[in-house]
Every structure is written in structure tokens, then in C-alpha cells.
Design an enzyme around this catalytic site. Structure first.
Site, mmCIF file in Angstrom:
data_model
loop_
_atom_site.group_PDB
_atom_site.id
_atom_site.type_symbol
_atom_site.label_atom_id
_atom_site.label_comp_id
_atom_site.label_asym_id
_atom_site.label_seq_id
_atom_site.Cartn_x
_atom_site.Cartn_y
_atom_site.Cartn_z
ATOM 1 N N TRP A 192 -5.565 0.443 10.022
ATOM 2 C CA TRP A 192 -5.669 0.471 8.569
ATOM 3 C C TRP A 192 -5.408 -0.922 7.994
ATOM 4 O O TRP A 192 -5.971 -1.293 6.969
ATOM 5 C CB TRP A 192 -4.705 1.492 7.987
ATOM 6 C CG TRP A 192 -4.824 1.634 6.503
ATOM 7 C CD1 TRP A 192 -3.875 1.371 5.562
ATOM 8 C CD2 TRP A 192 -5.985 2.068 5.767
ATOM 9 N NE1 TRP A 192 -4.362 1.603 4.306
ATOM 10 C CE2 TRP A 192 -5.649 2.034 4.399
ATOM 11 C CE3 TRP A 192 -7.266 2.468 6.145
ATOM 12 C CZ2 TRP A 192 -6.562 2.386 3.407
ATOM 13 C CZ3 TRP A 192 -8.170 2.828 5.160
ATOM 14 C CH2 TRP A 192 -7.808 2.783 3.790
ATOM 15 N N GLU A 221 -11.935 5.006 4.701
ATOM 16 C CA GLU A 221 -11.489 5.754 5.875
ATOM 17 C C GLU A 221 -12.559 5.696 6.964
ATOM 18 O O GLU A 221 -12.244 5.624 8.160
ATOM 19 C CB GLU A 221 -11.173 7.210 5.512
ATOM 20 C CG GLU A 221 -9.967 7.398 4.612
ATOM 21 C CD GLU A 221 -8.639 7.011 5.247
ATOM 22 O OE1 GLU A 221 -8.588 6.856 6.484
ATOM 23 O OE2 GLU A 221 -7.647 6.865 4.518
ATOM 24 N N TYR A 232 0.834 -1.204 0.000
ATOM 25 C CA TYR A 232 0.000 0.000 0.000
ATOM 26 C C TYR A 232 0.867 1.253 0.000
ATOM 27 O O TYR A 232 0.621 2.200 -0.756
ATOM 28 C CB TYR A 232 -0.916 -0.020 1.223
ATOM 29 C CG TYR A 232 -1.782 1.199 1.374
ATOM 30 C CD1 TYR A 232 -2.823 1.469 0.483
ATOM 31 C CD2 TYR A 232 -1.577 2.088 2.423
ATOM 32 C CE1 TYR A 232 -3.614 2.595 0.626
ATOM 33 C CE2 TYR A 232 -2.366 3.218 2.573
ATOM 34 C CZ TYR A 232 -3.383 3.463 1.668
ATOM 35 O OH TYR A 232 -4.162 4.588 1.816
#
Length: 201
Positions: free
Chosen positions: A63, A55, A33
């Protein structure tokens, strides 16, 4: 005697020797990522709607948890195509809440559906991409440590307020700032990272 220069604080060399934020080396998904997505500009409606939604799912979670469930979330929310998401009914939502492979939070799931409707409505007035990017800050961030990276900004506070005014939910200023980082609106790569500057490319 020659002294080897130390790495900048909070940066570590990855498998290829390039310096990255330490969090990127915690898991292969985070590494990919960081190397491929984080901070790369996103300017299309679908891409922005997806990142805003992800989000929202991250709130209160890591995350990494979201990345592990991202493919499932994409399937659940019709690849984050707003026109398809807005048509999701209560039966679909209940099915998602019963699915152990999902992030099962009714408020977050409902927010995606509500935000899809708000995204579609924005098409009558410039659109989601133009609205979000109009809040790009003029100030350039240049953090030298992780502690210097802010959690929100004047622009994220203003954008969160505007999005709420336009019918969006689950869009607080901290969440919005994280999205701004992710989509390349602000470059908070620590100075010395090999990815710094990617947001302007």
C-alpha cells in the site's frame, strides 16, 4: 509493586503516544493515511471510484507503493472523475505505460477505464455508492490482533460477484474487503487503537 499494563498485541504508540496498528508506524505516509483517511466513511461516487481503482493498483504491491504514486495516479486518471476516465484512448494508455513514474501494468490501467464505464452505467440504477454500501455487513468486527482481521467476508464475496455482473473487473473479494475497510464499511481497527470507532462517526 505497581506493574505497568502492556499494550494490546499488534498496537504501538506513535509519536504522540496514541496506540495505532504497527503498520501505520512504518512510514510517515502510512501514519498520515492511518490518522486521516483509513476507515473514514466515503460515500460519494468519485471517492469510491478512486479507492476502488487504488486498491486495484495495490494488487501484488504494498500500500505504501500506491500512496507514493497516488498523486501521479490522480493526475493520470483525471482525478478519478469517471466521465473523464472513460474517454481515455489507447494513446493515453500507451503514454502511461511508458511513464516510469506510473505503476505500469496494462491490466490495472485498462481496469480503471473499464470500471469508469461501469460506474457511469450504474447511474441508471441507484449508482455506485448505493450499490457498494448496500453490502455493509451487520456483523461488527472486533479484532484484538492483526491475525484476527479477515482478508474477506461473505459480503465482500457477494459484492465482488455483483460488481463483476455489472461490468467491473479487477474486483476480487479480497480487494473488495480491503476497500470496505478503507472506506469505513467495516471497522477492523484493532481494539485499543485510538482510531477504533471512526467508521461510525
Amino acid at each position: 509493586m505497581e506493574t505497568r499494563a502492556s499494550n494490546p498485541p499488534d498496537l504501538q504508540p506513535g509519536p504522540d503516544g496514541k496506540l495505532r496498528s504497527a503498520w501505520a508506524l512504518a512510514d510517515p505516509l502510512l501514519l498520515d493515511y492511518y490518522d486521516q483517511e483509513w476507515g473514514v466513511p466515503v460515500r460519494d461516487e468519485q471517492g469510491l471510484f478512486e479507492r476502488l481503482s487504488l486498491e486495484g493498483f495495490q494488487a501484488g504491491l504494498s500500500w505504501l507503493t500506491v500512496l507514493r504514486r497516488r498523486d501521479r495516479l490522480r493526475t493520470a486518471f483525471h482525478n478519478f472523475v469517471p466521465d473523464k476516465v472513460v474517454g481515455m484512448d489507447e494513446d493515453e494508455i500507451e503514454a502511461l505505460l511508458a511513464d516510469p513514474t506510473m505503476i505500469r501494468n496494462r491490466r490495472k490501467i485498462n481496469a480503471v477505464v473499464q470500471n469508469a464505464a461501469a460506474t457511469i452505467k450504474l447511474r441508471d440504477n441507484a449508482g455506485l455508492a448505493e450499490l457498494i454500501w448496500s453490502y455493509r455487513p451487520e456483523q461488527e468486527f472486533a479484532p484484538r490482533t492483526a491475525a484476527e482481521v479477515p482478508s474477506q467476508s461473505a459480503e465482500s464475496i457477494a459484492l465482488a460477484k455483483e460488481l463483476k455482473k455489472r461490468g467491473f473487473t479487477f474486483v476480487g473479494p479480497t480487494l473488495i474487503f480491503a476497500m470496505m475497510e478503507a472506506i469505513g464499511m467495516v471497522d477492523t481497527h484493532i481494539v485499543g487503537s485510538y482510531r477504533r470507532g471512526i467508521s461510525s462517526k
